[in-house]
Design a protein around this motif. Structure first.
Motif, short mmCIF file in Angstrom:
data_model
loop_
_atom_site.label_atom_id
_atom_site.label_comp_id
_atom_site.label_asym_id
_atom_site.label_seq_id
_atom_site.Cartn_x
_atom_site.Cartn_y
_atom_site.Cartn_z
N PHE A 71 15.83 7.75 -6.27
CA PHE A 71 14.91 6.75 -6.80
C PHE A 71 15.71 5.64 -7.48
N PRO A 72 15.20 4.38 -7.44
CA PRO A 72 13.89 3.94 -6.95
C PRO A 72 13.87 3.58 -5.45
N PHE A 73 14.98 3.81 -4.75
CA PHE A 73 15.05 3.44 -3.33
C PHE A 73 13.90 4.04 -2.53
N ALA A 74 13.57 5.31 -2.81
CA ALA A 74 12.49 5.98 -2.07
C ALA A 74 11.16 5.25 -2.25
N ILE A 79 6.72 1.71 0.08
CA ILE A 79 5.75 0.62 -0.01
C ILE A 79 5.50 0.00 1.37
N THR A 80 6.58 -0.33 2.08
CA THR A 80 6.39 -0.93 3.40
C THR A 80 5.86 0.10 4.41
N ALA A 81 6.24 1.38 4.23
CA ALA A 81 5.72 2.42 5.11
C ALA A 81 4.20 2.56 4.95
N VAL A 82 3.72 2.44 3.74
CA VAL A 82 2.27 2.53 3.48
C VAL A 82 1.54 1.37 4.17
N ILE A 83 2.09 0.18 4.08
CA ILE A 83 1.46 -0.98 4.72
C ILE A 83 1.37 -0.76 6.24
N SER A 138 16.49 -1.30 5.69
CA SER A 138 15.67 -0.09 5.65
C SER A 138 14.24 -0.39 5.25
N ILE A 139 14.05 -1.27 4.28
CA ILE A 139 12.70 -1.62 3.84
C ILE A 139 11.90 -2.20 5.00
N ILE A 140 12.54 -3.03 5.82
CA ILE A 140 11.87 -3.60 6.99
C ILE A 140 11.58 -2.52 8.03
N LEU A 141 12.57 -1.70 8.32
CA LEU A 141 12.41 -0.66 9.34
C LEU A 141 11.34 0.36 8.96
N PHE A 142 11.20 0.62 7.66
CA PHE A 142 10.21 1.61 7.24
C PHE A 142 8.78 1.11 7.41
N PHE A 143 8.58 -0.18 7.54
CA PHE A 143 7.25 -0.67 7.92
C PHE A 143 6.88 -0.12 9.29
N PHE A 144 7.83 -0.14 10.23
CA PHE A 144 7.57 0.36 11.58
C PHE A 144 7.49 1.88 11.60
N CYS A 185 3.50 9.47 0.65
CA CYS A 185 2.87 8.20 0.31
C CYS A 185 2.04 7.63 1.45
N TYR A 186 2.65 7.52 2.64
CA TYR A 186 1.89 6.86 3.71
C TYR A 186 0.84 7.79 4.32
N THR A 187 1.07 9.11 4.29
CA THR A 187 0.07 10.03 4.83
C THR A 187 -1.18 10.06 3.96
#
Length: 250
Positions: A71-74, A79-83, A138-144, A185-187
């Motif tokens: 944390f806080p990286f996770a 956040i982007t994964a949730v979106i 990583s933040i961008i990739l986690f959106f996908f 988070c995203y689930t």
């Protein structure tokens, strides 16, 4: 739901709880199992999220109890994964059953290719990399990742592992701790959408989740260093058989 169904789901839940916490890909088994038991594909996809969510909560607690956290990286990548998951979940609601089954069959085989290549995607013996550029990537990739996870979930763990080990050189233990947190988070958000749309079968989902949670509890505390080659072999054989059935006999 019969007693046989209950026993099958608890057993499958335990095995896939271990698989998901140790490596990933358990939904490649649980999602087809729900479909084979007679649930419509969208309902199977929605119901599967109960076990995924609860086992990930347990896994997060297990890793935290062992002092493993990033944390806080996770939080940033979550956040982007949730979106992404919000978009993916709504897309999953609108797809026809037979199309979903064929997409799932293709996804299963593609993810198994990642499973085979996994040892070659993981960096070993390198220092962790957390530069501004690597974090932004990583933040961008986690959106996908979230987009895919919200849509179908199956095999998302392998995508997360490939991203975190490939970009940041993280150990498998730290990678799995982040993976579990992101999935929680995203689930949670995707599951709320499926509940609102009345697609969740609670009896099936909670029964599977009971087995999932026990498997995740055991694995996150005592088996974080286990060689997962036998897990990958088991997944390979099982998933190929299920993919063939989904494609030709759905």
């Amino acid at each position: 739901m019969s007693l046989i169904d209950v026993l099958i789901l608890i057993s499958v839940g335990f095995v896939t709880g271990v698989i998901n916490t140790l490596a990933g890909g358990g939904s490649l088994i649980t999602l087809p199992i729900f479909i084979f038991m007679g649930l419509p594909p969208v309902a199977a996809n929605a119901t599967n999220r109960i076990g995924v969510f609860l086992q990930s909560v347990v896994a997060v607690g297990g890793y935290k109890s062992k002092g493993v956290s990033v944390f806080p990286f996770a939080i940033y990548v979550s956040i982007t994964a949730v979106i992404g998951s919000i978009i993916g979940a709504y897309f999953a609601m609108d797809i026809r059953g037979e199309v979903f089954n064929k997409i799932l069959a293709i996804v299963m085989l593609l993810v198994m290719a990642l499973t085979i290549l996994k040892p070659y995607l993981i960096k070993k013996g390198e220092e962790e990399v957390f530069t501004p550029k690597s974090k932004a990537l990583s933040i961008i990739l986690f959106f996908f990742v979230g987009l895919y996870g919200g849509f179908i979930q199956a095999g998302v763990g392998f995508l997360i592992i490939a991203t975190l080990t490939g970009i940041h050189g993280l150990s498998m233990v730290k990678t799995n701790s982040i993976k579990s947190f992101v999935i929680v988070c995203y689930t949670a958000v995707a599951l709320v959408i499926f509940i609102i749309e009345d697609q969740v079968r609670w009896d099936y989902g909670l029964t599977l989740a009971a087995g999932n949670s026990v498997g995740a509890w055991v694995t996150s505390r005592w088996s974080v260093n286990v060689d997962d080659k036998w897990v990958r072999l088991f997944l390979l054989i099982t998933v190929i058989g299920m993919a063939v059935k989904l494609w030709f006999f759905s």
